[in-house]
Design a protein around this motif. Sequence first.
Motif, short mmCIF file in Angstrom:
data_model
loop_
_atom_site.label_atom_id
_atom_site.label_comp_id
_atom_site.label_asym_id
_atom_site.label_seq_id
_atom_site.Cartn_x
_atom_site.Cartn_y
_atom_site.Cartn_z
N PHE A 179 -4.73 16.80 12.28
CA PHE A 179 -5.33 17.32 11.05
C PHE A 179 -4.38 17.24 9.86
CE2 PHE A 179 -7.34 19.87 14.46
CZ PHE A 179 -8.67 19.53 14.24
N ALA A 180 -4.98 17.10 8.67
CA ALA A 180 -4.33 17.44 7.41
C ALA A 180 -4.96 18.74 6.92
CB ALA A 180 -4.55 16.33 6.39
N PHE A 181 -4.17 19.53 6.22
CA PHE A 181 -4.63 20.83 5.73
C PHE A 181 -4.47 20.91 4.21
CE2 PHE A 181 -2.86 22.43 9.98
CZ PHE A 181 -4.08 22.36 10.62
N ARG A 182 -5.42 21.59 3.59
CA ARG A 182 -5.33 21.87 2.15
C ARG A 182 -5.39 23.37 1.92
NH1 ARG A 182 -7.74 19.00 -3.04
NH2 ARG A 182 -7.69 20.73 -4.51
N PHE A 183 -4.39 23.90 1.23
CA PHE A 183 -4.34 25.31 0.85
C PHE A 183 -4.68 25.42 -0.63
CE2 PHE A 183 -2.12 27.72 4.31
CZ PHE A 183 -2.02 26.69 5.21
N ASP A 184 -5.80 26.03 -0.92
CA ASP A 184 -6.16 26.33 -2.30
C ASP A 184 -5.86 27.79 -2.59
OD1 ASP A 184 -7.47 23.98 -3.69
OD2 ASP A 184 -8.54 23.96 -1.79
N THR A 185 -5.17 28.03 -3.71
CA THR A 185 -4.83 29.39 -4.12
C THR A 185 -5.22 29.55 -5.59
OG1 THR A 185 -2.64 28.99 -5.10
CG2 THR A 185 -2.75 29.14 -2.69
N ALA A 186 -5.12 30.76 -6.09
CA ALA A 186 -5.44 31.00 -7.50
C ALA A 186 -4.47 30.28 -8.42
CB ALA A 186 -5.43 32.50 -7.78
N ALA A 187 -3.30 29.90 -7.90
CA ALA A 187 -2.29 29.23 -8.73
C ALA A 187 -2.27 27.72 -8.54
CB ALA A 187 -0.91 29.81 -8.44
N GLY A 188 -3.12 27.22 -7.65
CA GLY A 188 -3.14 25.77 -7.43
C GLY A 188 -3.25 25.43 -5.96
N SER A 189 -3.05 24.15 -5.65
CA SER A 189 -3.35 23.68 -4.30
C SER A 189 -2.22 22.82 -3.74
CB SER A 189 -4.64 22.86 -4.34
OG SER A 189 -4.58 21.93 -5.40
N ILE A 190 -2.01 22.98 -2.43
CA ILE A 190 -0.98 22.23 -1.70
C ILE A 190 -1.65 21.61 -0.48
CG2 ILE A 190 1.26 22.33 -0.56
CD1 ILE A 190 1.67 25.08 -1.98
N VAL A 191 -1.40 20.31 -0.29
CA VAL A 191 -2.00 19.59 0.84
C VAL A 191 -0.89 19.08 1.74
CG1 VAL A 191 -3.42 17.60 1.49
CG2 VAL A 191 -4.00 18.94 -0.55
N VAL A 203 -6.97 11.11 1.33
CA VAL A 203 -7.17 10.94 -0.11
C VAL A 203 -8.26 11.90 -0.59
CG1 VAL A 203 -8.00 9.36 -1.91
CG2 VAL A 203 -6.39 8.53 -0.16
N GLU A 204 -9.35 11.97 0.18
CA GLU A 204 -10.46 12.85 -0.23
C GLU A 204 -10.04 14.31 -0.18
OE1 GLU A 204 -12.92 11.50 -1.58
OE2 GLU A 204 -12.44 9.46 -0.93
N LEU A 205 -9.33 14.71 0.87
CA LEU A 205 -8.90 16.11 0.99
C LEU A 205 -7.95 16.48 -0.14
CD1 LEU A 205 -9.03 18.65 2.92
CD2 LEU A 205 -6.80 17.86 3.79
N ALA A 206 -7.09 15.54 -0.52
CA ALA A 206 -6.03 15.83 -1.49
C ALA A 206 -6.47 15.64 -2.94
CB ALA A 206 -4.82 14.95 -1.20
N ARG A 207 -7.73 15.27 -3.14
CA ARG A 207 -8.14 14.89 -4.50
C ARG A 207 -7.85 16.00 -5.51
NH1 ARG A 207 -10.20 10.46 -5.80
NH2 ARG A 207 -11.09 9.79 -3.81
#
Length: 300
Positions: A179-191, A203-207
């Motif tokens: 898996f790849a993981f994406r963390f979205d937070t109120a301050a932004g996102s880290i993949v 690419v789609e997950l990290a867009r």
Amino acid sequence: MNVELITLGTAAGPAIRGTEPGISSAVVVNDDFYLIDFGLGCTRAAAEAGLKGRNFKGGFITHLHSDHVVELPGFLLWNWGKPVEGFTESFPIIGPAKDPHRDGGEQLAGTHDLVANTLSGFAYDIDIRIQDEARPDLHALVQAREIEVPNEPIFEIYQDDNVHVTATLVEHPPVFPAFAFRFDTAAGSIVFSGDTAKSQALVELARGADVLVHEAVNLDFYRERNFSGAFLNHQACSHTSPEDAGDVAAAAGVQHLVLSHLAGVAPAQWWHDEAAKSFTGQISVARSGNRYALSQLSVR
Ligand SMILES: [Zn+2]
């Protein structure tokens, strides 16, 4: 809200080719933190980064190669209970289920078995410390959760007040799932790419993400040292060159590419310059203890 990425360890494995700890990263949201993978040395690196077990909210395992999970037992046992400022409340360890594609895969451990067997392997120590030091029952604190893969390419795996975590399958044959993981937070996102060949799903997950933490391999390191054809083939089919990692970052439109899980030794400048052939945004070659604040997107 303060959100930070800390690269705790950036080495691929299972091999020790330098002083760098094995792959592990932390997402820190105010005082709380989450770990992505548990490579060799992550327990010490987390402590040195000031992360206290009492603030640990959950662990996320990209795949079950040993260099991503070997120190899960150490992290759990070294961060457990009040004597070590460790956890006293339950938290999830979220990772792959058993591999359904592999012959005999049903007999091989998924995340649930990995956690259960860790706890049973240390049952004597755990029992003693519950009785002798009044620690909470570790079995009740660690909640193993296996990721079910639905039909849609991007799917939610976790949510709380700090983070919304989504995942996609990436290409890391013969390992499945990876898996790849994406963390979205109120301050932004880290993949986090996890281990993968160049991946359109990633690419789609990290867009549009703020930060993409991507693995990379230096194939020449292995070629020049006469590693076997099978080993070289694995590296080529299931990992990504830094130039291709730059391609993924560019295609996804991320702000900042952080190279971590570096397989094969090379100077930091080499990793950077290879990625810069295809990506014009900010590029960092991570080391243990590097911190990237989402608001400023720079190392401090
Ligand atoms: Zn792997």
